[in-house]
Scaffold this motif. Structure first.
Motif, PDB file in Angstrom:
ATOM      1  N   UNK A   1       0.914  -1.086  -0.095  1.00  0.00           N
ATOM      2  CA  UNK A   1       0.129  -0.048  -0.061  1.00  0.00           C
ATOM      3  C   UNK A   1       1.014   1.217  -0.054  1.00  0.00           C
ATOM      4  N   UNK A   2       0.622   2.055  -0.824  1.00  0.00           N
ATOM      5  CA  UNK A   2       1.406   3.485  -0.732  1.00  0.00           C
ATOM      6  C   UNK A   2       0.651   4.624  -0.328  1.00  0.00           C
ATOM      7  N   UNK A   3       1.368   5.333   0.312  1.00  0.00           N
ATOM      8  CA  UNK A   3       0.742   6.558   1.049  1.00  0.00           C
ATOM      9  C   UNK A   3       0.796   7.755   0.328  1.00  0.00           C
ATOM     10  N   UNK A   4       0.158   8.665   0.069  1.00  0.00           N
ATOM     11  CA  UNK A   4       0.275  10.003  -0.789  1.00  0.00           C
ATOM     12  C   UNK A   4      -0.045  11.043   0.261  1.00  0.00           C
ATOM     13  N   UNK A   5       0.685  12.005   0.497  1.00  0.00           N
ATOM     14  CA  UNK A   5       0.227  13.161   1.209  1.00  0.00           C
ATOM     15  C   UNK A   5       0.528  14.425   0.523  1.00  0.00           C
ATOM     16  N   UNK A   6      -0.255  15.360   0.427  1.00  0.00           N
ATOM     17  CA  UNK A   6      -0.172  16.727  -0.302  1.00  0.00           C
ATOM     18  C   UNK A   6      -0.821  17.787   0.355  1.00  0.00           C
ATOM     19  N   UNK A   7      -0.525  18.709   0.576  1.00  0.00           N
ATOM     20  CA  UNK A   7      -1.164  19.962   1.244  1.00  0.00           C
ATOM     21  C   UNK A   7      -1.278  21.273   0.029  1.00  0.00           C
ATOM     22  N   UNK A   8      -2.330  21.940   0.287  1.00  0.00           N
ATOM     23  CA  UNK A   8      -2.129  23.469  -0.328  1.00  0.00           C
ATOM     24  C   UNK A   8      -2.908  24.478   0.446  1.00  0.00           C
ATOM     25  N   UNK A   9      -2.228  25.645   0.135  1.00  0.00           N
ATOM     26  CA  UNK A   9      -3.027  26.761   0.941  1.00  0.00           C
ATOM     27  C   UNK A   9      -3.839  27.383  -0.124  1.00  0.00           C
ATOM     28  N   UNK A  10      -5.199  27.836   0.352  1.00  0.00           N
ATOM     29  CA  UNK A  10      -5.966  28.337  -0.478  1.00  0.00           C
ATOM     30  C   UNK A  10      -6.453  29.449  -0.175  1.00  0.00           C
ATOM     31  N   UNK A  11      -6.691  30.418  -1.194  1.00  0.00           N
ATOM     32  CA  UNK A  11      -6.996  31.946  -0.633  1.00  0.00           C
ATOM     33  C   UNK A  11      -8.651  31.776  -0.563  1.00  0.00           C
ATOM     34  N   UNK A  12      -9.060  31.129   0.432  1.00  0.00           N
ATOM     35  CA  UNK A  12     -10.649  31.255   0.576  1.00  0.00           C
ATOM     36  C   UNK A  12     -10.686  30.837   1.986  1.00  0.00           C
ATOM     37  N   UNK A  13     -11.800  31.391   2.650  1.00  0.00           N
ATOM     38  CA  UNK A  13     -12.017  31.037   4.164  1.00  0.00           C
ATOM     39  C   UNK A  13     -12.276  29.586   4.191  1.00  0.00           C
ATOM     40  N   UNK A  14     -11.952  29.128   5.600  1.00  0.00           N
ATOM     41  CA  UNK A  14     -11.986  27.805   5.915  1.00  0.00           C
ATOM     42  C   UNK A  14     -13.426  27.135   5.681  1.00  0.00           C
ATOM     43  N   UNK A  15     -14.561  27.826   5.767  1.00  0.00           N
ATOM     44  CA  UNK A  15     -15.859  27.136   5.584  1.00  0.00           C
ATOM     45  C   UNK A  15     -16.004  27.201   3.923  1.00  0.00           C
ATOM     46  N   UNK A  16     -15.340  27.791   3.069  1.00  0.00           N
ATOM     47  CA  UNK A  16     -15.479  27.751   1.700  1.00  0.00           C
ATOM     48  C   UNK A  16     -14.955  26.607   1.099  1.00  0.00           C
ATOM     49  N   UNK A  17     -13.863  26.398   1.822  1.00  0.00           N
ATOM     50  CA  UNK A  17     -12.779  25.405   1.278  1.00  0.00           C
ATOM     51  C   UNK A  17     -13.394  23.992   1.777  1.00  0.00           C
ATOM     52  N   UNK A  18     -13.967  23.755   2.867  1.00  0.00           N
ATOM     53  CA  UNK A  18     -14.455  22.669   3.486  1.00  0.00           C
ATOM     54  C   UNK A  18     -15.915  22.224   2.755  1.00  0.00           C
ATOM     55  N   UNK A  19     -16.744  23.561   2.591  1.00  0.00           N
ATOM     56  CA  UNK A  19     -18.194  23.150   1.866  1.00  0.00           C
ATOM     57  C   UNK A  19     -17.724  22.766   0.330  1.00  0.00           C
ATOM     58  N   UNK A  20     -16.938  23.362  -0.375  1.00  0.00           N
ATOM     59  CA  UNK A  20     -16.581  22.851  -1.711  1.00  0.00           C
ATOM     60  C   UNK A  20     -16.412  21.438  -1.713  1.00  0.00           C
ATOM     61  N   UNK A  21     -15.323  20.793  -0.679  1.00  0.00           N
ATOM     62  CA  UNK A  21     -15.001  19.380  -0.748  1.00  0.00           C
ATOM     63  C   UNK A  21     -15.976  18.759  -0.542  1.00  0.00           C
ATOM     64  N   UNK A  22     -17.145  18.897   0.191  1.00  0.00           N
ATOM     65  CA  UNK A  22     -18.301  18.051   0.484  1.00  0.00           C
ATOM     66  C   UNK A  22     -19.253  17.957  -0.603  1.00  0.00           C
ATOM     67  N   UNK A  23     -18.873  18.659  -1.814  1.00  0.00           N
ATOM     68  CA  UNK A  23     -19.590  18.601  -3.189  1.00  0.00           C
ATOM     69  C   UNK A  23     -18.864  17.298  -3.883  1.00  0.00           C
ATOM     70  N   UNK A  24     -19.102  16.185  -3.551  1.00  0.00           N
ATOM     71  CA  UNK A  24     -18.518  15.136  -4.331  1.00  0.00           C
ATOM     72  C   UNK A  24     -18.579  15.139  -5.775  1.00  0.00           C
ATOM     73  N   UNK A  25     -20.036  15.416  -6.342  1.00  0.00           N
ATOM     74  CA  UNK A  25     -20.264  15.298  -7.714  1.00  0.00           C
ATOM     75  C   UNK A  25     -19.340  16.411  -8.413  1.00  0.00           C
ATOM     76  N   UNK A  26     -18.804  17.253  -7.902  1.00  0.00           N
ATOM     77  CA  UNK A  26     -18.035  18.475  -8.468  1.00  0.00           C
ATOM     78  C   UNK A  26     -16.394  17.715  -8.618  1.00  0.00           C
ATOM     79  N   UNK A  27     -16.032  16.822  -7.945  1.00  0.00           N
ATOM     80  CA  UNK A  27     -15.001  16.279  -8.125  1.00  0.00           C
ATOM     81  C   UNK A  27     -14.196  16.283  -9.576  1.00  0.00           C
ATOM     82  N   UNK A  28     -15.005  15.525 -10.506  1.00  0.00           N
ATOM     83  CA  UNK A  28     -14.307  15.765 -12.000  1.00  0.00           C
ATOM     84  C   UNK A  28     -14.003  17.006 -12.208  1.00  0.00           C
ATOM     85  N   UNK A  29     -14.323  18.126 -11.706  1.00  0.00           N
ATOM     86  CA  UNK A  29     -13.882  19.512 -12.377  1.00  0.00           C
ATOM     87  C   UNK A  29     -12.347  19.696 -11.862  1.00  0.00           C
TER      88      UNK A  29
END
Length: 158
Positions: A1-29
């Motif tokens: 099993x391989x472990x992959x780890x990556x972090x990014x800093x995004x220029x949006x508030x915490x709730x905006x980043x989290x809320x977008x990640x909950x929109x799984x059907x948008x992941x193909x974008x």
């Protein structure tokens, strides 16, 4: 099993980043090779991917989700064995750190070779960069799910 780890800093508030990640059907974008994600219910998603010409379908279950902090999942069916977690950290009012950690068990010869030469790691790093670009260009989330899913099989709670 391989472990992959990556972090990014995004220029949006915490709730905006989290809320977008909950929109799984948008992941193909922003996720390379992800053709479709269908959210079946609060806990379960069906994925269709095509990577290196190989099409796969699999299901995932969210096992822990706490608004503005983390989403943790595992695969439950299909050829792809994975588990992972994405964490969100407020840096200031308009900046958020998004950190993804995934454990992936490649299946099939092509995926195992791809893992050995680092293609899984590169794809995840690219996905995180594309997420950054996607959410920053939007400036706002496309939707939100603020419920709580507790580890150990307890149902969603709002």
């Amino acid at each position: 099993m391989s472990t992959v780890k990556e972090a990014v800093e995004v220029d949006v508030p915490l709730h905006t980043a989290y809320n977008q990640w909950t929109q799984f059907e948008d992941f193909p974008n922003f996720m390379e090779g992800v053709e479709e994600v269908t959210q079946l219910d609060d806990r379960h998603n069906h994925w269709t991917t095509k990577i290196g010409g190989i099409r796969r379908e699999f299901d995932t279950e969210i096992v822990d989700q706490l608004a503005d902090e983390r989403i943790t999942w595992r695969s439950t069916s299909g050829d792809t064995s994975q588990r992972g977690s994405v964490r969100f950290e407020r840096l200031d009012d308009t900046h958020t750190k998004v950190e993804l950690v995934m454990d992936i068990e490649p299946s099939g010869a092509a995926e195992k070779v791809g893992d050995l030469i680092g293609s899984i790691d590169r794809r995840v790093k690219g996905d995180m960069k594309r997420f950054k670009r996607y959410i920053e260009e939007r400036g706002a989330e496309s939707g939100a799910w603020r419920g709580r899913i507790r580890p150990g099989g307890a149902g969603p709670a709002l």
